[in-house]
Scaffold this motif. Structure first.
Motif, PDB file in Angstrom:
ATOM      1  N   GLY A 100       0.832  -1.206   0.000  1.00 23.01           N
ATOM      2  CA  GLY A 100       0.000   0.000   0.000  1.00 23.01           C
ATOM      3  C   GLY A 100       0.864   1.252   0.000  1.00 23.01           C
ATOM      4  O   GLY A 100       0.604   2.204  -0.737  1.00 23.01           O
ATOM      5  N   GLY A 101       1.912   1.240   0.845  1.00 22.47           N
ATOM      6  CA  GLY A 101       2.837   2.372   0.884  1.00 22.47           C
ATOM      7  C   GLY A 101       3.516   2.562  -0.449  1.00 22.47           C
ATOM      8  O   GLY A 101       3.609   3.681  -0.971  1.00 22.47           O
ATOM      9  N   LEU A 102       3.953   1.453  -1.027  1.00 28.14           N
ATOM     10  CA  LEU A 102       4.614   1.518  -2.331  1.00 28.14           C
ATOM     11  C   LEU A 102       3.638   2.052  -3.378  1.00 28.14           C
ATOM     12  O   LEU A 102       4.000   2.869  -4.232  1.00 28.14           O
ATOM     13  CB  LEU A 102       5.108   0.120  -2.716  1.00 28.14           C
ATOM     14  CG  LEU A 102       6.076   0.033  -3.887  1.00 28.14           C
ATOM     15  CD1 LEU A 102       7.306   0.859  -3.602  1.00 28.14           C
ATOM     16  CD2 LEU A 102       6.467  -1.410  -4.147  1.00 28.14           C
ATOM     17  N   GLY A 103       2.387   1.591  -3.274  1.00 30.48           N
ATOM     18  CA  GLY A 103       1.355   2.076  -4.193  1.00 30.48           C
ATOM     19  C   GLY A 103       1.179   3.583  -4.079  1.00 30.48           C
ATOM     20  O   GLY A 103       1.087   4.286  -5.086  1.00 30.48           O
ATOM     21  N   LYS A 107       1.741   6.278  -6.874  1.00 29.38           N
ATOM     22  CA  LYS A 107       0.638   7.164  -7.238  1.00 29.38           C
ATOM     23  C   LYS A 107       1.135   8.615  -7.290  1.00 29.38           C
ATOM     24  O   LYS A 107       0.898   9.332  -8.265  1.00 29.38           O
ATOM     25  CB  LYS A 107      -0.494   7.027  -6.213  1.00 29.38           C
ATOM     26  CG  LYS A 107      -1.732   7.820  -6.561  1.00 29.38           C
ATOM     27  CD  LYS A 107      -2.924   7.381  -5.729  1.00 29.38           C
ATOM     28  CE  LYS A 107      -2.995   8.169  -4.445  1.00 29.38           C
ATOM     29  NZ  LYS A 107      -4.095   7.777  -3.559  1.00 29.38           N
ATOM     30  N   ALA A 108       1.857   9.018  -6.219  1.00 27.64           N
ATOM     31  CA  ALA A 108       2.389  10.377  -6.189  1.00 27.64           C
ATOM     32  C   ALA A 108       3.331  10.593  -7.368  1.00 27.64           C
ATOM     33  O   ALA A 108       3.313  11.644  -8.018  1.00 27.64           O
ATOM     34  CB  ALA A 108       3.129  10.626  -4.874  1.00 27.64           C
ATOM     35  N   TYR A 246       3.006  12.034   4.514  1.00 26.33           N
ATOM     36  CA  TYR A 246       2.236  11.335   3.487  1.00 26.33           C
ATOM     37  C   TYR A 246       2.515   9.845   3.671  1.00 26.33           C
ATOM     38  O   TYR A 246       3.652   9.453   3.913  1.00 26.33           O
ATOM     39  CB  TYR A 246       2.674  11.812   2.097  1.00 26.33           C
ATOM     40  CG  TYR A 246       2.028  11.054   0.952  1.00 26.33           C
ATOM     41  CD1 TYR A 246       0.648  10.947   0.869  1.00 26.33           C
ATOM     42  CD2 TYR A 246       2.799  10.452  -0.030  1.00 26.33           C
ATOM     43  CE1 TYR A 246       0.052  10.257  -0.168  1.00 26.33           C
ATOM     44  CE2 TYR A 246       2.217   9.762  -1.076  1.00 26.33           C
ATOM     45  CZ  TYR A 246       0.841   9.665  -1.135  1.00 26.33           C
ATOM     46  OH  TYR A 246       0.251   8.974  -2.166  1.00 26.33           O
ATOM     47  N   GLU A 247       1.465   9.029   3.560  1.00 28.93           N
ATOM     48  CA  GLU A 247       1.643   7.620   3.921  1.00 28.93           C
ATOM     49  C   GLU A 247       2.255   6.833   2.770  1.00 28.93           C
ATOM     50  O   GLU A 247       1.619   5.971   2.187  1.00 28.93           O
ATOM     51  CB  GLU A 247       0.308   7.032   4.352  1.00 28.93           C
ATOM     52  CG  GLU A 247      -0.236   7.758   5.571  1.00 28.93           C
ATOM     53  CD  GLU A 247      -1.439   7.101   6.185  1.00 28.93           C
ATOM     54  OE1 GLU A 247      -2.049   6.247   5.531  1.00 28.93           O
ATOM     55  OE2 GLU A 247      -1.755   7.444   7.331  1.00 28.93           O
ATOM     56  N   GLU A 248       3.504   7.148   2.454  1.00 34.27           N
ATOM     57  CA  GLU A 248       4.164   6.473   1.350  1.00 34.27           C
ATOM     58  C   GLU A 248       5.009   5.311   1.881  1.00 34.27           C
ATOM     59  O   GLU A 248       4.823   4.858   3.001  1.00 34.27           O
ATOM     60  CB  GLU A 248       4.956   7.465   0.486  1.00 34.27           C
ATOM     61  CG  GLU A 248       5.777   8.491   1.227  1.00 34.27           C
ATOM     62  CD  GLU A 248       7.021   7.897   1.784  1.00 34.27           C
ATOM     63  OE1 GLU A 248       7.025   7.623   2.998  1.00 34.27           O
ATOM     64  OE2 GLU A 248       7.998   7.707   1.042  1.00 34.27           O
TER      65      GLU A 248
END
Lengths: 320, 310, 214
Positions: A100-103, A107-108, A246-248
């Motif tokens: 999810g973090g990678l996603g 996305k960013a 930001y939840e990256e």
């Protein structure tokens, strides 16, 4: 003398089709260093030099081995390879969190890349405009955004304009990379041979047509490796989102690393996260290099690049 | 170095390992997540929801009612207070319990009509000012500077700086024994500055987060961790066999519930709700189910300070 | 305007912090970068491999990740450095990869005859590189190193988020004290402009003094 020098060290990469050392050396332009250049610095090793180099090589290898062994010992000694430290990665929930973090990181990146390309095109068009005020404004914007640390812009948008983390990150990345790309596009368009433009105008095309149908396609093609390299920068800079919560990817990694239920696996998280992040960036860098190599091997491009120097030759592809 | 043809262009990627790792991550996995220590969701108290509650004079409450749920700002990385289980996404801790009982008193079902939003310390004021969250419960000390920016209800807990040590520690029993000891805290934090200025004979060690301090404490690399006792109790509750909180508190940190500054009616309603929950015993039940697991018994709840809401 | 005048010492402290970070990291990056460039053109394959790995890995590492890895990883071994030193290490190592590439392409611009002449005088690799090639390469790499160091100065802003005193992080104190965020950022931006312009001016001077006409 020069015929001797092409001798590259035995294990070194063999530069292809090298006419002479000098030519190879001077061809190294625009960030593409000539592969055989190093040979200018040392002779073909004789038996004694070879022995000496072997000793140096062994010493280096030994020093590296000692260093790696030391690190490995420290890691093992502090139990970093213990099963319990790596077990969290085996759970679906944790994997989903990381993915999810990678996603979110990707996305960013995707948003910033698309918007930066668009902004770059607009600003480049502005800088190439016939209207002086438009040119001035575009130049001012480009120079300002390139001079600011990208983090200052991200924080400004995040803190002063009070938006969420993702739009703040994307805005900052877009402004910075868009400005850099504007300069790339502009120099790309300007590097297209003058004859192309003149020929297009002679055919009765309007300025927009000349741009869209003649100049931009050639410019984009020539600049593709530079554009992709800049996108690598954008990908790397998405990690700045970590600093504005930001939840990256790094954020997800940190949550796992500081969690006591997972025995706080700092080192394993650092290893996994770094490997994936660096791997991603390398993949994109490698893609940029691949495009660059393919472009260089392309006969049509070669002819366009060479044309101005050859007053008589107007036949594309006539010369390899 | 593994790639024998390391090219001079310098960008031959070792993309194999990364891909393998990604695939390995995606492909196989035990379901769920590692067992969580500390507060157990099944053993948490339930709070009676005040269905008839209504507060039309508060814009925050009206907006939440219209939306259908409350948005509560919390911490996600503070065991025992506000911690998100990375894998399941559920939040646990004393702050979360306070947030839940407040929601119940405001007429919202804490299980269905509450959305938690993790807000880092640096963004607390901003998130309240621009309405990202309705209220904020997360080790939020009431002080003069913050009161210029946001409103406060409470306090609901008086924290104080104390020491976390290993259970086998014999000599370090309080702030008076810190001379020559390695005392760990988060870099740039108030607790660290207090050690540096008030206890010059202690040897302060600063790390990026308290988790690193606790890890180093468990590995005997520091002698104690210091910060607000709530945070320390949270770690002790996770591992009571190895960690304990000792000594008297040497600072006073009243924790409040952050609310939008202009919404006085909302803050007063929260004050009433807190008083009620303290009387009904819900406050103590919440403590026992979370921080109480550390072995430290519940203190008396603090008196709500009505002067804060003017 | 009074944001600046009332908080001049705070801004000054932050600005000096950024300058300090930039100077120390630059020195580390230049030293490491030149050594690595030397490795990358050395006759010994193992050294070349070290240089190549160093550059390839660091150029593809986000700087934030480097900070993250250092701050999370090193303490596990009991390393407790001042955070400013962590920051200098991270910034210096990161930038050294770019310095290395700049120096290496500079080496490539030195005419082949120079190296050959040196060799025919019986100079060793070290002598050839140190006394003949690098001094000439230096003249062509002034501009690229200048822009790398400007990037370094801008990157140093990241350190502020890891508790190092520097220019960008002053905004936190200012907003806590109730000053206008927009104006705080205007002066912060100006600080970075001054610093980057100063570096670019310095390198222009050096280029004029020593650079090769191109």
């Amino acid at each position: 003398m020069t015929t001797r020098s092409p001798a590259t060290p035995p294990s070194g990469p063999k530069p292809s089709g090298k006419p002479s050392g000098l030519a190879t050396l001077l061809r190294g332009r625009g960030g593409q260093p000539a592969p055989g250049a190093a040979s200018a610095l040392y002779d073909i090793p004789g038996p004694r030099a070879r022995a000496r180099h072997l000793v140096y090589g062994l010493l280096t290898t030994a020093a590296l081995a000692v260093l790696l062994a030391g690190v490995f010992y420290l890691l093992t000694d502090t139990g970093q390879f213990a099963h319990v430290k790596w077990r969290p990665f085996a759970y679906e929930g944790v994997q989903e969190l990381l993915l999810g973090g990678l996603g979110n990181t990707l996305k960013a990146f995707a948003m910033a890349a698309v918007l930066a390309l668009a902004l770059g095109a607009v600003l480049a068009a502005g800088r190439l405009s016939d209207h002086r005020p438009v040119r001035w404004v575009s130049t001012l914007l480009v120079e300002f955004f390139r001079a600011m640390p990208v983090l200052v812009m991200i924080f400004f948008v995040f803190v002063a304009l009070r938006v969420q983390a993702l739009p703040a990150l994307v805005t900052g990345l877009t402004l910075y990379n868009g400005s850099v790309l504007a300069e790339v596009f502009r120099s790309g368009v300007q590097s297209v041979d003058r004859g192309q433009r003149e020929a297009a105008y002679a055919l009765g095309m309007r300025k927009t047509q000349v741009m869209v149908h003649v100049l931009v396609p050639q410019a984009v093609r020539a600049m593709m490796p530079t554009i992709i390299s800049q996108l690598v920068v954008a990908l790397k800079d998405t990690s700045l989102g970590f600093l504005i919560t930001y939840e990256e990817f790094l954020h997800a990694g940190r949550l796992i690393a500081i969690n006591m239920d997972y025995t706080m696996p700092f080192i394993p998280v650092v290893i996994v996260v770094s490997a994936i992040y660096i791997g991603l960036c390398m993949l994109l860098s490698w893609f940029a290099n691949w495009v660059a190599r393919r472009e260089r091997g392309n006969l049509k491009n070669e002819a366009v690049a060479v044309a101005p120097a050859q007053a008589g030759s107007t036949m594309p592809g006539a010369r390899p | 170095m593994r790639t024998p043809t390391a090219s001079r262009t310098g960008a031959r990627p070792a993309r194999g390992p990364a891909l393998v790792l990604l695939l390995a991550l995606a492909a196989c996995g035990a379901p769920g997540s590692p067992p969580a220590r500390g507060p157990q969701p099944a053993r948490l108290p339930h709070y009676a929801v005040d269905r008839d509650f209504s507060l039309p004079s508060s814009p925050t409450w009206r907006a939440a009612r219209q939306r259908g749920h409350l948005v509560i700002g919390v911490k996600e990385d503070q065991p025992g207070m506000g911690e998100k289980n990375p894998a399941t996404g559920t939040y646990t801790g004393f702050d979360i319990e306070i947030a839940k009982m407040m929601a119940a008193s405001l007429g919202f079902d804490p299980h269905r009509q509450v959305e938690y939003k993790a807000i880092a310390s640096a963004n607390r004021e901003t998130s309240l000012q621009n309405g990202q969250v309705d209220y904020y419960v997360g080790t939020y000390t009431i002080n003069g500077g913050r009161r210029k920016l946001v409103g406060f209800a409470g306090p609901y807990y008086i924290a104080g700086q104390r020491l976390l040590v290993r259970t086998d520690e014999k000599h370090l029993k309080g702030p008076q024994d810190m001379a020559g000891k390695k005392i760990c805290s988060a870099v740039g934090s108030t607790p660290l500055q207090r050690i540096q200025s008030d206890y010059p004979r202690a040897r302060p060690v600063a790390y990026d987060s308290y988790a690193i301090c606790v890890d180093n404490l468990l590995n005997n690399q520091v002698d104690a961790v210091t910060t607000d006792d709530t945070i320390l109790l949270g770690y002790a509750a996770k591992d009571p066999a190895h960690l304990k909180v000792v000594g008297r508190a040497f600072s006073k940190e009243p924790y409040g519930i952050g609310v939008p500054r202009t919404d006085r009616a909302f803050a007063r309603a929260l004050d009433d709700a807190l008083t009620g929950r303290e009387r009904s015993g819900d406050w103590k039940r919440a403590y026992d189910a979370t921080l109480g697991l550390s072995g430290t018994p519940a203190p008396r709840p603090p008196r709500v300070d009505r002067s804060l809401t003017g | 305007m009074d944001v600046l005048t009332n908080n001049f010492s705070l801004y000054g402290e932050g600005f000096l912090g950024t300058v300090r970070l930039t100077v120390y990291s630059s020195l580390l990056a230049l030293a490491l970068g030149v050594v690595m460039a030397g490795f990358r053109v050395a006759p010994v394959a193992a050294l070349r491999a070290v240089g190549t790995t160093w550059v390839t890995v660091l150029r593809n590492t986000p700087l934030t990740l480097l900070f993250f890895a250092m701050l999370l990883g090193l303490p596990r071994f009991g390393v407790a450095l001042p955070f400013e030193l962590f920051a200098v290490l991270a910034l210096g190592c990161y930038t050294s990869a770019f310095i290395c590439e700049a120096v290496r392409s500079g080496i490539n611009t030195v005419p082949l005859g120079q190296g050959e002449a040196a060799r025919s005088l019986g100079m060793t690799f070290g002598q050839t590189l140190g006394t003949i090639v690098l001094p000439q390469a230096f003249r062509t790499v002034i501009a690229p190193i200048g822009s790398t160091l400007i990037a370094l100065a801008k990157n140093s802003a990241i350190a502020g988020s890891f508790s190092v005193v520097e220019l960008l992080s002053t905004y936190k104190t200012l907003s806590e004290n109730g000053y206008s965020v927009v104006w705080s950022f205007v002066w912060i931006a100006l600080g970075y402009l001054i610093l980057t312009l100063a570096i670019s001016g310095l390198f222009h001077l050096m280029e004029r003094r020593w650079g090769v006409a191109r």
